[in-house]
Design a protein around this motif. Sequence first.
Motif, PDB file in Angstrom:
ATOM      1  N   VAL A  31      37.322  40.568  41.050  1.00  0.00           N
ATOM      2  CA  VAL A  31      36.565  40.169  39.449  1.00  0.00           C
ATOM      3  C   VAL A  31      35.922  40.817  39.552  1.00  0.00           C
ATOM      4  CG1 VAL A  31      36.731  38.883  37.851  1.00  0.00           C
ATOM      5  CG2 VAL A  31      38.031  37.584  39.192  1.00  0.00           C
ATOM      6  N   ALA A  32      35.747  41.420  38.642  1.00  0.00           N
ATOM      7  CA  ALA A  32      33.956  42.605  38.507  1.00  0.00           C
ATOM      8  C   ALA A  32      33.611  41.418  36.684  1.00  0.00           C
ATOM      9  CB  ALA A  32      34.249  43.903  38.790  1.00  0.00           C
ATOM     10  N   VAL A  33      32.097  41.523  37.205  1.00  0.00           N
ATOM     11  CA  VAL A  33      31.858  41.084  35.784  1.00  0.00           C
ATOM     12  C   VAL A  33      30.233  41.629  34.822  1.00  0.00           C
ATOM     13  CG1 VAL A  33      30.933  38.717  33.352  1.00  0.00           C
ATOM     14  CG2 VAL A  33      32.835  39.145  35.369  1.00  0.00           C
ATOM     15  N   ALA A  34      30.064  42.763  34.352  1.00  0.00           N
ATOM     16  CA  ALA A  34      28.280  42.531  33.740  1.00  0.00           C
ATOM     17  C   ALA A  34      28.184  42.532  32.233  1.00  0.00           C
ATOM     18  CB  ALA A  34      27.865  44.019  34.347  1.00  0.00           C
ATOM     19  N   VAL A  35      26.467  42.166  33.007  1.00  0.00           N
ATOM     20  CA  VAL A  35      26.097  41.593  31.550  1.00  0.00           C
ATOM     21  C   VAL A  35      24.792  42.471  30.582  1.00  0.00           C
ATOM     22  CG1 VAL A  35      25.474  40.091  30.068  1.00  0.00           C
ATOM     23  CG2 VAL A  35      27.072  39.476  31.538  1.00  0.00           C
ATOM     24  N   LEU A  36      25.033  43.588  29.979  1.00  0.00           N
ATOM     25  CA  LEU A  36      23.257  44.601  29.908  1.00  0.00           C
ATOM     26  C   LEU A  36      22.845  44.044  28.462  1.00  0.00           C
ATOM     27  CD1 LEU A  36      22.627  46.985  31.067  1.00  0.00           C
ATOM     28  CD2 LEU A  36      23.997  48.456  29.088  1.00  0.00           C
ATOM     29  N   ASP A  37      21.835  44.085  28.866  1.00  0.00           N
ATOM     30  CA  ASP A  37      21.099  43.348  27.685  1.00  0.00           C
ATOM     31  C   ASP A  37      20.833  44.705  26.812  1.00  0.00           C
ATOM     32  OD1 ASP A  37      18.373  43.845  25.587  1.00  0.00           O
ATOM     33  OD2 ASP A  37      17.568  42.164  27.087  1.00  0.00           O
ATOM     34  N   ASN A  38      21.546  45.095  25.461  1.00  0.00           N
ATOM     35  CA  ASN A  38      21.439  46.684  24.704  1.00  0.00           C
ATOM     36  C   ASN A  38      20.029  46.559  24.289  1.00  0.00           C
ATOM     37  OD1 ASN A  38      24.269  45.823  24.412  1.00  0.00           O
ATOM     38  ND2 ASN A  38      24.446  45.502  22.853  1.00  0.00           N
ATOM     39  N   GLY A  39      19.182  45.908  24.092  1.00  0.00           N
ATOM     40  CA  GLY A  39      17.941  46.492  23.362  1.00  0.00           C
ATOM     41  C   GLY A  39      17.195  46.969  24.753  1.00  0.00           C
ATOM     42  N   THR A  40      17.017  46.929  26.563  1.00  0.00           N
ATOM     43  CA  THR A  40      16.542  46.847  27.177  1.00  0.00           C
ATOM     44  C   THR A  40      16.825  47.875  28.194  1.00  0.00           C
ATOM     45  OG1 THR A  40      16.446  45.294  28.618  1.00  0.00           O
ATOM     46  CG2 THR A  40      14.682  45.545  27.298  1.00  0.00           C
ATOM     47  N   GLY A  41      19.011  47.409  28.409  1.00  0.00           N
ATOM     48  CA  GLY A  41      19.308  48.240  29.564  1.00  0.00           C
ATOM     49  C   GLY A  41      19.144  47.813  30.754  1.00  0.00           C
ATOM     50  N   GLN A  42      18.883  46.407  30.952  1.00  0.00           N
ATOM     51  CA  GLN A  42      18.516  45.565  32.094  1.00  0.00           C
ATOM     52  C   GLN A  42      19.353  45.212  32.164  1.00  0.00           C
ATOM     53  OE1 GLN A  42      14.733  43.386  31.261  1.00  0.00           O
ATOM     54  NE2 GLN A  42      13.698  45.608  32.043  1.00  0.00           N
TER      55      GLN A  42
ATOM     56  N   LEU B  55      21.675  41.363  33.541  1.00  0.00           N
ATOM     57  CA  LEU B  55      21.372  40.248  33.258  1.00  0.00           C
ATOM     58  C   LEU B  55      22.399  39.022  34.085  1.00  0.00           C
ATOM     59  CD1 LEU B  55      20.980  39.415  29.465  1.00  0.00           C
ATOM     60  CD2 LEU B  55      19.184  40.087  31.184  1.00  0.00           C
ATOM     61  N   ALA B  56      23.322  40.135  34.718  1.00  0.00           N
ATOM     62  CA  ALA B  56      24.341  39.891  35.027  1.00  0.00           C
ATOM     63  C   ALA B  56      25.266  40.607  36.152  1.00  0.00           C
ATOM     64  CB  ALA B  56      25.328  37.946  34.407  1.00  0.00           C
ATOM     65  N   TRP B  57      25.327  40.327  37.389  1.00  0.00           N
ATOM     66  CA  TRP B  57      25.770  40.969  37.898  1.00  0.00           C
ATOM     67  C   TRP B  57      27.031  40.470  39.133  1.00  0.00           C
ATOM     68  CZ3 TRP B  57      25.195  46.873  37.725  1.00  0.00           C
ATOM     69  CH2 TRP B  57      25.549  47.829  38.812  1.00  0.00           C
ATOM     70  N   GLU B  58      27.949  40.177  38.989  1.00  0.00           N
ATOM     71  CA  GLU B  58      29.510  39.760  40.087  1.00  0.00           C
ATOM     72  C   GLU B  58      30.138  41.001  40.856  1.00  0.00           C
ATOM     73  OE1 GLU B  58      31.675  38.391  42.748  1.00  0.00           O
ATOM     74  OE2 GLU B  58      29.506  37.382  41.828  1.00  0.00           O
ATOM     75  N   GLY B  59      29.951  41.273  41.984  1.00  0.00           N
ATOM     76  CA  GLY B  59      30.920  42.504  41.922  1.00  0.00           C
ATOM     77  C   GLY B  59      32.922  42.259  42.609  1.00  0.00           C
ATOM     78  N   SER B  60      32.556  41.017  42.894  1.00  0.00           N
ATOM     79  CA  SER B  60      34.204  40.513  43.127  1.00  0.00           C
ATOM     80  C   SER B  60      34.644  39.008  43.243  1.00  0.00           C
ATOM     81  CB  SER B  60      34.233  40.050  44.560  1.00  0.00           C
ATOM     82  OG  SER B  60      33.550  39.635  45.369  1.00  0.00           O
ATOM     83  N   GLY B  61      33.896  38.108  42.356  1.00  0.00           N
ATOM     84  CA  GLY B  61      33.881  36.651  42.723  1.00  0.00           C
ATOM     85  C   GLY B  61      34.097  35.636  43.391  1.00  0.00           C
ATOM     86  N   ASP B  62      34.107  36.297  44.806  1.00  0.00           N
ATOM     87  CA  ASP B  62      34.456  35.720  45.632  1.00  0.00           C
ATOM     88  C   ASP B  62      33.652  36.582  46.990  1.00  0.00           C
ATOM     89  OD1 ASP B  62      34.604  33.604  47.282  1.00  0.00           O
ATOM     90  OD2 ASP B  62      36.382  34.256  47.487  1.00  0.00           O
ATOM     91  N   TYR B  63      32.520  37.019  46.576  1.00  0.00           N
ATOM     92  CA  TYR B  63      31.495  37.336  48.345  1.00  0.00           C
ATOM     93  C   TYR B  63      31.288  36.668  49.083  1.00  0.00           C
ATOM     94  CZ  TYR B  63      27.364  40.649  50.884  1.00  0.00           C
ATOM     95  OH  TYR B  63      27.188  41.183  50.766  1.00  0.00           O
ATOM     96  N   PHE B  64      31.763  35.141  49.175  1.00  0.00           N
ATOM     97  CA  PHE B  64      31.594  35.436  51.055  1.00  0.00           C
ATOM     98  C   PHE B  64      33.022  34.232  51.683  1.00  0.00           C
ATOM     99  CE2 PHE B  64      26.870  35.143  49.960  1.00  0.00           C
ATOM    100  CZ  PHE B  64      26.609  35.299  51.332  1.00  0.00           C
ATOM    101  N   GLY B  65      33.551  35.361  50.431  1.00  0.00           N
ATOM    102  CA  GLY B  65      35.319  34.919  50.807  1.00  0.00           C
ATOM    103  C   GLY B  65      35.560  33.013  50.731  1.00  0.00           C
ATOM    104  N   ARG B  66      34.697  33.015  49.882  1.00  0.00           N
ATOM    105  CA  ARG B  66      35.117  30.995  49.609  1.00  0.00           C
ATOM    106  C   ARG B  66      36.199  30.863  49.155  1.00  0.00           C
ATOM    107  NH1 ARG B  66      29.068  31.027  49.599  1.00  0.00           N
ATOM    108  NH2 ARG B  66      29.594  30.873  47.189  1.00  0.00           N
ATOM    109  N   CYS B  67      36.471  31.879  47.909  1.00  0.00           N
ATOM    110  CA  CYS B  67      37.427  31.456  46.963  1.00  0.00           C
ATOM    111  C   CYS B  67      37.132  29.473  46.634  1.00  0.00           C
ATOM    112  CB  CYS B  67      38.770  31.323  47.374  1.00  0.00           C
ATOM    113  SG  CYS B  67      39.968  33.223  47.258  1.00  0.00           S
ATOM    114  N   ALA B  68      35.692  29.659  45.633  1.00  0.00           N
ATOM    115  CA  ALA B  68      35.552  28.462  45.213  1.00  0.00           C
ATOM    116  C   ALA B  68      36.310  27.938  44.362  1.00  0.00           C
ATOM    117  CB  ALA B  68      33.987  29.149  44.140  1.00  0.00           C
ATOM    118  N   GLY B  69      36.898  26.887  43.732  1.00  0.00           N
ATOM    119  CA  GLY B  69      37.653  26.291  43.246  1.00  0.00           C
ATOM    120  C   GLY B  69      38.259  25.010  43.905  1.00  0.00           C
TER     121      GLY B  69
END
Length: 737
Positions: free
Chosen positions: A296-307, A309-323
Amino acid sequence: MKLRLAIGGVALAVLAALAAGVRLGPVPAIADAGRFASVTVTDRNGVVLYEPLAASGARGQRIVADQLPRNVVLATIAAEDRRFFHHIGVDPIAIARAIAHDVRSLSFVEGGSTITQQTAKLLLGSRERTFAQKMRETVLALRLEHRDSKSEILATYLSVAPYGNGINGIVRASHAYFGCAPQDLTLAQAAFLASLPQRPTAFNPLRDRTAAAARQRYVLEAMPISAAERSRALAERVAFHPDMAAPIAQHFVDRVLAQPHGNLVRTTIDARLQRDVEGIIAANRDRLLAHGARNVAVAVLDNGTGQWLAWEGSGDYFGRCAGPTKCRPFGGAIDGVIAPRQPGSALKPFTYALAFEQGYTPATVLADVPSQFPTAEDGVTYEPRNYDGQYRGPLRIRASLAGSENVPAVAMLSKLGPASLLRFMRTAGLDTFGNSADYYGLGLTLGDAEVRLDQMIVAYAAFARGGVRFDGRRVMSQRTAFWISDILSDANARQFIFGTGSSLDFPFRVAVKTGTSQSYRDNWTVGFTRDVTVGVWVGNFDRSQLRNSSGVTGAAPIFNAVMLDAVKRARGALPIGDDSSIVEPPADVALLPVCALSGLHPSTHCHDIEREWLPVDAPAQFCSWHHDGYVNWPAEYRVWARAKAGVEPALRLAGQPEGWPHTSQPEGWPHTRLIAHPSNGATYLIDPTLRAAYQRLPLRATTTVSWRVDARPVGRGDTLECDLTPGTHMIAAVDDR
């Protein structure tokens, strides 16, 4: 004779001076080398995202010669320089061995550098691999050997060596990875750490445990320890300190650390939002795995500043499969936010934005009927199909886009031209299109080209910003941006496809679009409010197919939760009931009545009237479709209307009596052949990546017929589907006459 002696004396003096310069010159002071200090990465509010510190909180700790632990020394010598105590800083034997290995492999596989040379390289702080740089490192290594003892050189090396994940020095590494001081490291732990400086990324145990474990075994086998010690060390199961795998937004941190930075880096990430995103993904883990989706990849962008706010590239960087469900990790360190993938229908808004720029409006009617379009290849036509296999006749652009119908989108692009759309999307910031417009063809509007999620989010944010990019460049008019945002946030307009109560519905205005790629390998949901733009991709980095998953079932539930959280963070509370426009309507449009069927100004016979935002200065065109008791269908809808008329009597052709359609052809009927599809001589291409069930050839007739393919009966009815098989085929239809 005296002259020769004098010259010889001068030469010896020069050589002695050079030797003295080499041996006695200055050495960089490690205490003043700021590059060896820890790097702390924080969020926008100062919350630490990533901090490779010792458990005690100390920074930049050195280790001194008389505190060198036995296990660390043995492991480091075995891993880096087995003849460390027997050379003068440069080891000719190691160099010769490295050259031999490189020649045999025809590549650079071994460098032959000693620990002293590596220490010199780290103190010089250069990544160059030139001959001149190598000579500078060699000179400094000789100076270190002259000035310091072997133990002091080893202590300096262990104080500055890189151990991956932004960690320098054995003190911080031992605390960060194992939660203990270097003196307390076991042989197995010491071997693990000793393997990292040579290739910190490749042997990073948090990314690739297998490679790191293999390197650890190699080091243990090379260490001069007893057989019993080696056996115990090889059997030990190394466990990392629990805080080691707790960084926030690690994919984003990796991007930050790859750029020039100081010891303190403040990012734009909102740590609370980022943690919520990670929790949302974990809560959806079982549902995603049921669909065969591991990433899963998720990102959130501030429309006012272009910054960001959140950036998740895979949903499980270290292979832990949280849940609650344990799963096999797959490519967790890959950053899916920047990995190009097919976005499916998530590209359709750009087609309609281009159409609006060229004079079309949300009331423009497009033909959602079986259609064939020419392609760049002679004799090959393109026939798109809607997701549900149905055709709905005339559809206004509002419904076509909100309902994500494929056929009208392709019909629209056929009028605009793929080259125009390609230029428009590149202007919007989508730069991953590496081929020509002919290569993508009309399928471009359906997302048959790969794009990056971060670029898609930025391009969608231009809609929310009234058509202006973050660099100030105008991509489209405010009117176009308003129309797109108004359509994508119109829950009523998409209801005929998506129903109500889905993950696309919110208690306030959200413009949202889903996408499902070819072969169902990727699904997307991207959308925006005035405050933020959110993008979600669900799939597998190995491109394996998903099971019964689309943008609305796979990515949309995650999008819904993330959007709610992001808007709450942006505004302080959810704006329940706020139905105000995301983009302010410009002064040159107004809500005007239109015929729901034709999209034109209503005539006296139009019984279904709706309101649409239209240009105030456009000349009025009144509906000519509706007449007293019947509809005068334009030619492109007549075959579709005839097929529908038996089910929906209101769709009768102009002048057709009750009970139409007849078995025989009515007088004046423009089509005399029975087969409405396929067209004679059509060529169809089989996609090897699609299952056969998704690429069957639809057969349609103007009445009930018996179908034959290559003289073989295959069924009876006005519609039928048959499998595509390579070769040339004869299709025949026979009616009762």
